[in-house]
Design an enzyme around this catalytic site. Structure first.
Site, PDB file in Angstrom:
ATOM      1  CG  ASP A 124      43.107  31.239  41.642  1.00  0.00           C
ATOM      2  OD1 ASP A 124      43.154  32.243  41.206  1.00  0.00           O
ATOM      3  OD2 ASP A 124      43.954  30.167  41.817  1.00  0.00           O
ATOM      4  CE  LYS A 125      40.138  26.466  42.807  1.00  0.00           C
ATOM      5  NZ  LYS A 125      41.432  27.497  42.997  1.00  0.00           N
ATOM      6  CB  CYS A 195      48.292  35.942  41.220  1.00  0.00           C
ATOM      7  SG  CYS A 195      48.164  35.378  42.686  1.00  0.00           S
ATOM      8  CD  GLU A 445      45.060  26.098  44.150  1.00  0.00           C
ATOM      9  OE1 GLU A 445      45.894  26.592  44.577  1.00  0.00           O
ATOM     10  OE2 GLU A 445      44.481  26.405  43.098  1.00  0.00           O
ATOM     11  CB  SER A 471      48.893  27.212  42.914  1.00  0.00           C
ATOM     12  OG  SER A 471      48.935  28.442  42.382  1.00  0.00           O
TER      13      SER A 471
END
Length: 565
Positions: A124-125, A195, A445, A471
């Site tokens: 993600d980041k 994901c 999160e 999230s």
């Protein structure tokens, strides 16, 4: 190559003999030293499956750069797996890693005077971190998402990793066996890649397309598909073309209109609430004021047209099968929700780049004239509990109004314990505070607790409010990014168990039903809690980081490097 190269500061002249000696030690000959130096950064390694697709793509990008007359210089940066750091103290490093990634890439690109950059993201980041670095350094740059995993399959239905999180809650209720949970655990993530749902990674991958920073229509190509090698090889050649032309540079692409386009694409796909944090951070690097309020205005005027998990039914692979992100961008350009005149790395506009793609299929993506929701799948709330803003994902919600009684927890662990023990009840508003950018520090999160709640069948029977984050996989009545956060004196720090809270996502409001006089008395008695970390990276971060509405950034952009001009 006719243009003056930044890298000549490291290669040209009598006094650069030692510099060239280092290059020769790496196997470079005179011809390679004379060519443009192109950095290629990734997170390939064994921290998370999200980044394990980078290896073959980086190799292809290097081939493309070399074939086009450049000298590729591969390097790597960190990644903190959101999945493995979730629901414990390690999650405090997730958002911090965004800044570390941007800073580390800046250090290499500027310290070694590279001429151009190709950057890969996966977990993600890593995506906003790489894009922030590109905008900060402002050299010819191409961002490439490593691609998502294929969805899992079990008993005739598709799975994502979210199913495993929520199944834990269902086991705790006694409605699912641990044997079934074990089957889900083994089936939900069958390949490497990020994901598969429209969680943060896929959301920010689409953002890179809306900003024009990536190869057109690459974001939804599954991470394990060989097609990605071809696209990476093409990216290597294209970045060399951009270097020859002198652009477009990242700050030519990341304009206010482009940021609005990105916000529209997030809303139209029911994307991650984290985008409301990352878009202002990207804007900061370009010297553009674009806050959570600006994001909210775009969200409110953009229809939801994609049925993607967690609010919908489908995954990234399904978007790929119907033609990719290009289908969504073209539909939004034609409906007037995206400005098609914004530029891409090719030098063409979005309208030109995606003119020939398919129309929406009507199932995964629908016509904007007949949307799934009239306004976006993500909303920004205001009110006396969140005067500077808060974020909720409305895609998939059955009810937009909730009023309940606050149960206040001072950190994530305390709330998780109560949820696991099922010592909460229908109608509660679970409040987790002291988890903001400064208070956490790191703004953890809360997917662990939200998935437990949903798995226990309480997804819209309770609400959860926090100054931490959620999230992209979170669903239910979950409101995060509450600002100002508790530790800096925000109203969430004044709440008491038993207070009544009203959430009206339709009206974009969240309020605590306590009069101003009582809140003033509580404020007078409030004192700021002591820092949780007094040394290390988290302590440094807490001293620098700003609040969520501005992107939780740690510096004032844009950075300048006049000696390279």
């Amino acid at each position: 190559m006719n243009r003056k190269l930044r890298s000549r500061v490291t290669t040209d002249g009598l006094d650069r003999a030692p510099h060239r000696a280092f290059m020769r030690a790496m196997g470079l000959d005179d011809a390679a030293i004379a060519r443009p130096m192109v950095g290629i950064v990734s997170m390939k390694g064994e921290q998370t499956p999200c980044n394990m697709t980078h290896d073959f793509q980086v190799a292809a990008a290097k081939e493309g750069v070399a074939a086009a007359g450049g000298t590729p210089r591969e390097f790597s940066t960190i990644s903190v797996s959101d999945g493995i750091s979730m629901n414990h103290e390690g999650m405090k490093f997730s958002l911090v890693s965004r800044e570390l990634i941007a800073d580390s890439i800046e250090a290499v690109v500027q310290g070694l005077a590279y001429d151009a950059l190709i950057g890969y993201g996966g977990c993600d980041k890593t995506l906003p971190g790489v894009m922030m670095a590109m905008i900060r350094c402002n050299v010819p740059s191409i961002f490439i998402y490593g691609g998502s995993a294929l969805p899992g399959h079990l008993d005739g239905r598709d799975l994502t990793v979210l199913d495993s999180y929520e199944a834990v809650g269902t086991v705790l209720t006694g409605e699912m066996s641990e044997t079934t949970l074990a089957r889900i655990e083994r089936a939900c993530l069958p390949t490497i890649g990020a994901c598969a749902g429209q969680f943060t990674a896929n959301t920010m991958a689409m953002v890179s397309e809306a900003l024009g920073l990536t190869m057109p229509n690459i974001s939804m190509v599954p991470g394990v598909y060989a097609e990605r090698a071809e696209l990476s090889r093409l990216a290597g050649r294209r970045v060399m073309e951009m270097l020859e032309r002198g652009g477009p540079l990242p700050r030519d692409l990341v304009t206010r209109k482009a940021l609005e386009n990105a916000a529209a694409l997030v809303a139209a796909t029911g994307g991650s609430t984290n985008a409301a944090l990352h878009l202002p951070a990207l804007a900061n690097e370009a010297g553009i004021r674009f806050t959570i309020d600006d994001v909210g205005e775009v969200f409110a005027r953009t229809p939801l047209i994609a049925s993607l998990r967690p609010g919908g039914k489908f995954t990234a692979k399904d978007v790929y099968d119907i033609g990719g992100t290009a289908v969504i961008i073209r539909a939004l350009v034609e409906s007037g929700h995206i400005d098609g005149d914004c530029l891409t790395i090719s030098g063409r506009t979005l309208k030109e780049e995606f003119a020939g793609v398919h129309a929406p299929d009507g199932t995964v993506v629908v016509d904007p004239a007949r949307p799934l929701l009239a306004d976006g799948g993500v909303a920004i709330l205001k009110g006396n509990l969140c005067p500077d803003g808060a974020v909720i994902k409305v895609a998939g919600l059955k009810h937009l109004v909730f009023e309940g009684t606050a149960r206040v927890f001072e950190d994530d662990e305390a709330c998780v314990a109560a949820v696991k023990a099922r010592t909460y009840q229908e109608g509660d508003v679970l409040v987790i505070r002291n988890e903001g950018p400064v208070g956490g520090p790191g703004m953890r999160e809360m997917l662990g607790v939200t998935a437990l709640i949903y798995g226990q069948g309480m997804g819209e029977k309770v609400a959860l409010v926090t100054d931490g984050r959620f999230s992209g996989a979170t669903r239910g009545l979950c409101i995060g990014y509450v600002a100002p956060e508790a530790v800096v004196g925000g109203p969430i720090g004044l709440l008491r168990t038993g207070d009544r809270i009203r959430i009206d996502a339709g009206l974009r409001r969240m309020d605590v039903m306590v009069d101003d006089a009582e809140l003033s008395r509580r404020r007078a008695a409030w004192s700021r809690p002591a820092p949780r970390h007094r040394a290390g990276a988290l302590a440094k971060y807490a001293k620098l980081v700003g609040q969520a509405p501005g992107g939780a950034v740690t510096h004032d952009g844009p950075a300048e490097w006049p000696w390279f001009d």
